[in-house]
Motif scaffolding. Sequence first.
Motif, PDB file in Angstrom:
ATOM      1  N   VAL A 299       0.835  -1.204   0.000  1.00 20.79           N
ATOM      2  CA  VAL A 299       0.000   0.000   0.000  1.00 20.79           C
ATOM      3  C   VAL A 299       0.871   1.257   0.000  1.00 20.79           C
ATOM      4  O   VAL A 299       0.527   2.250  -0.652  1.00 20.79           O
ATOM      5  CB  VAL A 299      -1.037  -0.006   1.144  1.00 20.79           C
ATOM      6  CG1 VAL A 299      -0.412   0.274   2.504  1.00 20.79           C
ATOM      7  CG2 VAL A 299      -2.175   0.971   0.855  1.00 20.79           C
ATOM      8  N   MET A 300       2.000   1.233   0.688  1.00 17.03           N
ATOM      9  CA  MET A 300       2.892   2.396   0.665  1.00 17.03           C
ATOM     10  C   MET A 300       3.452   2.621  -0.735  1.00 17.03           C
ATOM     11  O   MET A 300       3.493   3.756  -1.215  1.00 17.03           O
ATOM     12  CB  MET A 300       4.029   2.234   1.676  1.00 17.03           C
ATOM     13  CG  MET A 300       3.586   2.407   3.103  1.00 17.03           C
ATOM     14  SD  MET A 300       4.945   2.444   4.309  1.00 17.03           S
ATOM     15  CE  MET A 300       5.642   0.817   4.139  1.00 17.03           C
TER      16      MET A 300
ATOM     17  N   CYS B 203      -2.222  10.705  -3.572  1.00 14.93           N
ATOM     18  CA  CYS B 203      -2.459   9.907  -2.366  1.00 14.93           C
ATOM     19  C   CYS B 203      -1.841  10.638  -1.173  1.00 14.93           C
ATOM     20  O   CYS B 203      -0.758  11.211  -1.270  1.00 14.93           O
ATOM     21  CB  CYS B 203      -1.816   8.531  -2.540  1.00 14.93           C
ATOM     22  SG  CYS B 203      -1.892   7.492  -1.072  1.00 14.93           S
ATOM     23  N   ILE B 204      -2.535  10.611  -0.025  1.00 11.47           N
ATOM     24  CA  ILE B 204      -2.005  11.290   1.159  1.00 11.47           C
ATOM     25  C   ILE B 204      -1.636  10.301   2.264  1.00 11.47           C
ATOM     26  O   ILE B 204      -1.104  10.696   3.296  1.00 11.47           O
ATOM     27  CB  ILE B 204      -2.997  12.349   1.694  1.00 11.47           C
ATOM     28  CG1 ILE B 204      -4.355  11.752   2.087  1.00 11.47           C
ATOM     29  CG2 ILE B 204      -3.195  13.441   0.681  1.00 11.47           C
ATOM     30  CD1 ILE B 204      -4.476  11.481   3.534  1.00 11.47           C
ATOM     31  N   GLY B 205      -1.921   9.027   2.052  1.00  6.40           N
ATOM     32  CA  GLY B 205      -1.634   8.013   3.056  1.00  6.40           C
ATOM     33  C   GLY B 205      -2.514   6.810   2.833  1.00  6.40           C
ATOM     34  O   GLY B 205      -3.005   6.577   1.726  1.00  6.40           O
ATOM     35  N   PHE B 206      -2.720   6.037   3.900  1.00  2.57           N
ATOM     36  CA  PHE B 206      -3.564   4.858   3.761  1.00  2.57           C
ATOM     37  C   PHE B 206      -4.270   4.573   5.077  1.00  2.57           C
ATOM     38  O   PHE B 206      -3.918   5.100   6.131  1.00  2.57           O
ATOM     39  CB  PHE B 206      -2.780   3.640   3.273  1.00  2.57           C
ATOM     40  CG  PHE B 206      -1.628   3.227   4.151  1.00  2.57           C
ATOM     41  CD1 PHE B 206      -1.784   2.238   5.118  1.00  2.57           C
ATOM     42  CD2 PHE B 206      -0.375   3.798   3.996  1.00  2.57           C
ATOM     43  CE1 PHE B 206      -0.727   1.840   5.918  1.00  2.57           C
ATOM     44  CE2 PHE B 206       0.701   3.407   4.789  1.00  2.57           C
ATOM     45  CZ  PHE B 206       0.524   2.417   5.753  1.00  2.57           C
TER      46      PHE B 206
ATOM     47  N   LEU C 121      -5.703   6.666   0.668  1.00  2.00           N
ATOM     48  CA  LEU C 121      -6.513   7.807   1.073  1.00  2.00           C
ATOM     49  C   LEU C 121      -6.251   9.008   0.163  1.00  2.00           C
ATOM     50  O   LEU C 121      -5.104   9.281  -0.201  1.00  2.00           O
ATOM     51  CB  LEU C 121      -6.185   8.215   2.513  1.00  2.00           C
ATOM     52  CG  LEU C 121      -6.571   7.244   3.608  1.00  2.00           C
ATOM     53  CD1 LEU C 121      -6.007   7.707   4.947  1.00  2.00           C
ATOM     54  CD2 LEU C 121      -8.082   7.092   3.679  1.00  2.00           C
ATOM     55  N   TYR C 122      -7.327   9.716  -0.136  1.00  2.00           N
ATOM     56  CA  TYR C 122      -7.258  10.908  -0.984  1.00  2.00           C
ATOM     57  C   TYR C 122      -8.130  12.003  -0.388  1.00  2.00           C
ATOM     58  O   TYR C 122      -9.055  11.741   0.373  1.00  2.00           O
ATOM     59  CB  TYR C 122      -7.782  10.599  -2.397  1.00  2.00           C
ATOM     60  CG  TYR C 122      -6.941   9.611  -3.138  1.00  2.00           C
ATOM     61  CD1 TYR C 122      -5.885  10.039  -3.938  1.00  2.00           C
ATOM     62  CD2 TYR C 122      -7.189   8.247  -3.048  1.00  2.00           C
ATOM     63  CE1 TYR C 122      -5.094   9.123  -4.626  1.00  2.00           C
ATOM     64  CE2 TYR C 122      -6.405   7.337  -3.736  1.00  2.00           C
ATOM     65  CZ  TYR C 122      -5.372   7.777  -4.520  1.00  2.00           C
ATOM     66  OH  TYR C 122      -4.597   6.874  -5.201  1.00  2.00           O
ATOM     67  N   GLY C 123      -7.872  13.241  -0.794  1.00  2.00           N
ATOM     68  CA  GLY C 123      -8.757  14.357  -0.484  1.00  2.00           C
ATOM     69  C   GLY C 123      -8.885  14.691   0.983  1.00  2.00           C
ATOM     70  O   GLY C 123      -9.985  14.900   1.473  1.00  2.00           O
TER      71      GLY C 123
END
Length: 172
Positions: free
Chosen positions: A50-51, A60-63, A74-76
């Motif tokens: 996932v990274m 993408c800002i993370g998970f 994760l987005y937005g």
Amino acid sequence: MGAFNIFSLVFLGAAFIAQSNGAINRFIPMWCVDLHATPKGSTYGSTKDVMQACVEAGTCIGFKKISGNEYRLLYGLTNYAFNETSRDYYLWDKTGGKTFPNQPNELDALILFAIYPLGECPVPFYVDGSLCRGFSEISREICYSYPTYMAPQHDGTNCYVLQKQTVINSWA
């Protein structure tokens, strides 16, 4: 004192590291914090996978851990909330180690760089004079969910927020 304890929990966790094109990318476990972001796309069966997918995905800002060994990108990101039981979010640290003397708290530099992943405006905003203007699909409710340091304003049609550098300058 309670805020200090929460921030201690956020930053005491070890960072997860991903490499891409020789660069080191840190993912910070956001213990006791829920990120207001949208999980999208496929599920991944390991943090390594996932990274790597996040690093390759541009905005993408993370998970988020969605079950035992399943993760989603994760987005937005619009904001965050403290939640003592949360252990599910991992934020991609795009600060380059930067902090600012007058940022509201220890977490907000990480949050700012995640809300603005590509430049001076959050996705899906664009530069409009000295501000960022969101597309008309951004509701009043979503607009005002951004942190107050971004000075969100909704004029009935569009959402406006400060540009990233303006926020950083206010923290200097």
